[in-house]
Design a protein around this motif. Structure first.
Motif, PDB file in Angstrom:
ATOM      1  N   ILE A 183     -56.371  33.952  29.141  1.00 37.97           N
ATOM      2  CA  ILE A 183     -56.907  34.711  30.280  1.00 37.97           C
ATOM      3  C   ILE A 183     -55.972  34.640  31.455  1.00 37.97           C
ATOM      4  O   ILE A 183     -55.590  35.581  32.037  1.00 37.97           O
ATOM      5  N   GLY A 184     -55.226  33.389  31.646  1.00 37.56           N
ATOM      6  CA  GLY A 184     -54.343  33.214  32.902  1.00 37.56           C
ATOM      7  C   GLY A 184     -53.231  33.970  32.740  1.00 37.56           C
ATOM      8  O   GLY A 184     -52.750  34.339  33.625  1.00 37.56           O
ATOM      9  N   PHE A 185     -52.516  33.965  31.344  1.00 41.57           N
ATOM     10  CA  PHE A 185     -51.242  34.663  31.313  1.00 41.57           C
ATOM     11  C   PHE A 185     -51.319  36.199  31.222  1.00 41.57           C
ATOM     12  O   PHE A 185     -50.350  37.190  31.346  1.00 41.57           O
ATOM     13  N   PHE A 186     -52.623  36.619  30.638  1.00 40.72           N
ATOM     14  CA  PHE A 186     -52.918  38.098  30.458  1.00 40.72           C
ATOM     15  C   PHE A 186     -53.108  38.844  31.637  1.00 40.72           C
ATOM     16  O   PHE A 186     -52.613  39.940  32.050  1.00 40.72           O
ATOM     17  N   THR A 191     -52.145  43.265  36.482  1.00 38.39           N
ATOM     18  CA  THR A 191     -52.076  43.802  37.794  1.00 38.39           C
ATOM     19  C   THR A 191     -50.529  43.956  38.044  1.00 38.39           C
ATOM     20  O   THR A 191     -50.411  45.029  38.724  1.00 38.39           O
ATOM     21  N   SER A 192     -49.583  43.656  37.202  1.00 35.73           N
ATOM     22  CA  SER A 192     -48.184  43.744  37.554  1.00 35.73           C
ATOM     23  C   SER A 192     -48.089  45.481  36.969  1.00 35.73           C
ATOM     24  O   SER A 192     -47.433  46.372  37.673  1.00 35.73           O
ATOM     25  N   VAL A 193     -48.435  45.711  35.728  1.00 35.20           N
ATOM     26  CA  VAL A 193     -48.688  47.330  35.390  1.00 35.20           C
ATOM     27  C   VAL A 193     -49.240  47.985  36.167  1.00 35.20           C
ATOM     28  O   VAL A 193     -48.920  49.272  36.514  1.00 35.20           O
ATOM     29  N   SER A 215     -53.360  32.348  36.890  1.00 41.10           N
ATOM     30  CA  SER A 215     -52.655  31.950  35.550  1.00 41.10           C
ATOM     31  C   SER A 215     -52.563  30.351  35.978  1.00 41.10           C
ATOM     32  O   SER A 215     -52.878  29.537  34.984  1.00 41.10           O
ATOM     33  N   ILE A 216     -51.819  29.963  36.895  1.00 40.35           N
ATOM     34  CA  ILE A 216     -51.706  28.470  37.201  1.00 40.35           C
ATOM     35  C   ILE A 216     -52.850  27.766  37.262  1.00 40.35           C
ATOM     36  O   ILE A 216     -53.217  26.611  36.874  1.00 40.35           O
TER      37      ILE A 216
END
Length: 506
Positions: A183-186, A191-193, A215-216
């Motif tokens: 969940i954290g890294f996805f 949001t970036s895309v 993420s952190i």
């Protein structure tokens, strides 16, 4: 607060969260993997604080100053996260050359950012835009910027590969750990895309920093709940949890921290113990080198290793290892039995008899002193010569069986094969009259046994010598047996099949 001020408020909140992460990482700075968290926390703080400066800037100089600060931390977040995940999932450490290659692109990014506008490889141009609430440094990307974006997405794919591998793997612990990490890294990718493909407004709020905070936070959650900082979970699950030895960890106040599957099999009550509670039977483990525990319906012997301190725990900790030595103890017992027992008669041999008798004679259970008996089979050589040694062996076995049966009622006594056809006894809890009665009854019983060998009747009788030692006499065991031997010789002289008591005149 209106919706217009929302980006600034969120940025302020994100910075406070990043400061909390820095404090959290410093709290566990002595833990095994804490350096990953320390670097990630500092990099995230620079990234978020720089973004806040950009949002609140009033000119292009201030806006780009914020962008420079962002890129002091942002390029290193993903490679650090990748190395951290490789470590906790038990992957082989990458080489120094691979580590250099992993960090060379972020380093180039930082240098190119800090040297703008002397060179324009990363950004070709930077302009200031604002809607009076938030501001942006609107950039025109250069060739290095596109390389940087490709690099970031490549590392992200590697990170997701590690997480998906753990999620779809067979290891239940790694699967459990991978969910919050997934969940954290996805989330930052989404949001970036979304930010890149969104309509090209002049001033926009980038939610990627906020997603990075999530993420952190997920990483902190996993570290705190799955103990990622204290012990590498893959190693714990694959090595410690699969150990045959029991492994129990506790803190300086003897409160429970963790235990492997073997320890919980030995002590099922550990399944009910929560972190920080008192460990049942811990005092027994701390004060005994060996314990006997019933496991799966069998009595097992466990060796309790010396308590070892775990210095990597900031709050202090210890661990105990329980090693199953049941088979070893049984083997040692068998070897001891083989060394102590006469192979033919299955009673103590001469050496073992002297050891046991010496201990027994020194205990002095009563005031009656010690009584020794020596028993010898009459005409045993003739039995061997006439019927053969197998017959003689059988006579010895029958006689030793009768001895064992008749000696069961005597707690303070020991007996063994003295040598050849002689048997020795030591009593410490009977009188002289009782000893004579016991010896004569036994002599009589042996003479009445109908012993046959190959359809031939074999007559077997015994002669017995008795000697007595009181506390006042203080006779040694060797002298006591020597006196019994003299009395035995007297019984032989009188015609055998007799009991004789040693007298000083002899």
């Amino acid at each position: 607060m209106g919706l217009a001020e929302f980006p600034v408020v969120v940025s302020f909140l994100s910075i406070f969260i990043s400061i909390g992460m820095i404090l959290y990482s410093l709290k566990y700075r002595k833990a095994e993997n804490s350096y990953f968290f320390i670097f990630l926390s500092l990099q995230l703080f620079l990234y978020l604080f720089g973004y806040l400066l950009e949002l609140t800037s009033v000119n292009v100089s201030e806006a780009f100053y914020g962008v420079r600060m962002q890129y002091m931390g942002f390029p290193f977040i993903l490679p650090n996260s990748y190395l951290f995940l490789r470590d906790i999932f038990g992957h082989q450490k990458i080489s120094k050359a691979q580590t250099t290659l992993l960090f060379i692109f972020p380093l180039i990014t930082v240098i190119s950012m800090q040297t703008y506008p002397f060179q324009k490889f990363f950004y070709e141009n930077v302009q200031y835009v604002s809607n009076t609430i938030i501001a942006n440094a609107q950039i025109t990307p250069g060739p290095l910027y596109h390389i940087h974006v490709v690099y970031q997405y490549c590392v992200t794919v590697c990170i997701l590969g590690l997480v998906f591998e753990a999620f779809f793997g067979d290891n239940p612990l790694m699967k459990k750990q991978s969910v919050p990490l997934l969940i954290g890294f996805f989330l930052p990718i989404v949001t970036s895309v979304a930010y890149v493909v969104a309509e090209n407004e002049a001033v926009r709020f980038d939610y990627t920093p906020l997603a990075t905070i999530v993420s952190i936070v997920m990483l902190v959650y996993s570290a705190n709940n799955h103990n990622l900082l204290q012990v590498m979970p893959f190693v714990k699950d694959q090595v410690i949890d699969t150990m045959a030895d029991g492994f129990i960890v506790f803190d300086t106040k003897q409160h429970y921290i963790d235990a492997n599957a073997a320890a919980k099999r030995i002590f099922p009550e550990l399944y009910q113990v929560n972190h920080g509670e008192v460990i049942p039977r811990l005092e027994q483990l701390l004060t005994n080198k060996q314990i006997i525990v019933t496991v799966d319906g069998m009595d097992c012997i466990y060796e309790v290793s010396q308590i070892q301190e775990i210095t990597s725990f900031k709050q202090g900790g210890y661990y105990i290892v329980l090693h199953d030595i049941t088979e070893k103890a049984q083997l040692l017992e068998e070897l001891h039995t083989q060394a102590s027992m006469d192979y033919l008669t299955d009673i103590y041999n001469r050496r073992a008899f002297f050891e046991k008798a010496e201990v027994l004679s020194q205990r002095n259970y009563h005031q009656k002193g010690n009584i020794a008996l020596l028993l010898d089979i009459d005409n045993f050589k003739q039995i061997n010569d006439r019927y053969g040694h197998p017959c003689g062996d059988k006579v010895l076995q029958v006689l030793s069986y009768e001895i064992r049966q008749n000696m069961q009622d005597f707690q303070h006594a020991v007996f063994g094969r003295y040598g050849g056809e002689e048997f020795s006894f030591l009593f410490t809890s009977i009188s002289i009259e009782q000893a004579e009665t016991i010896a004569d009854a036994f002599r009589q019983k042996i003479s009445e046994i109908e012993f046959t060998w190959i359809n031939q009747k074999v007559g077997v009788t015994v002669s017995i010598g008795i000697s007595v030692s009181t506390k006042e006499m203080d006779t040694s065991l060797e002298d006591l047996l020597l006196q019994a031997d003299i009395a035995l010789y007297e019984a032989k002289k009188k015609g055998r099949n007799q009991v004789c008591l040693y007298k000083n005149t002899q």
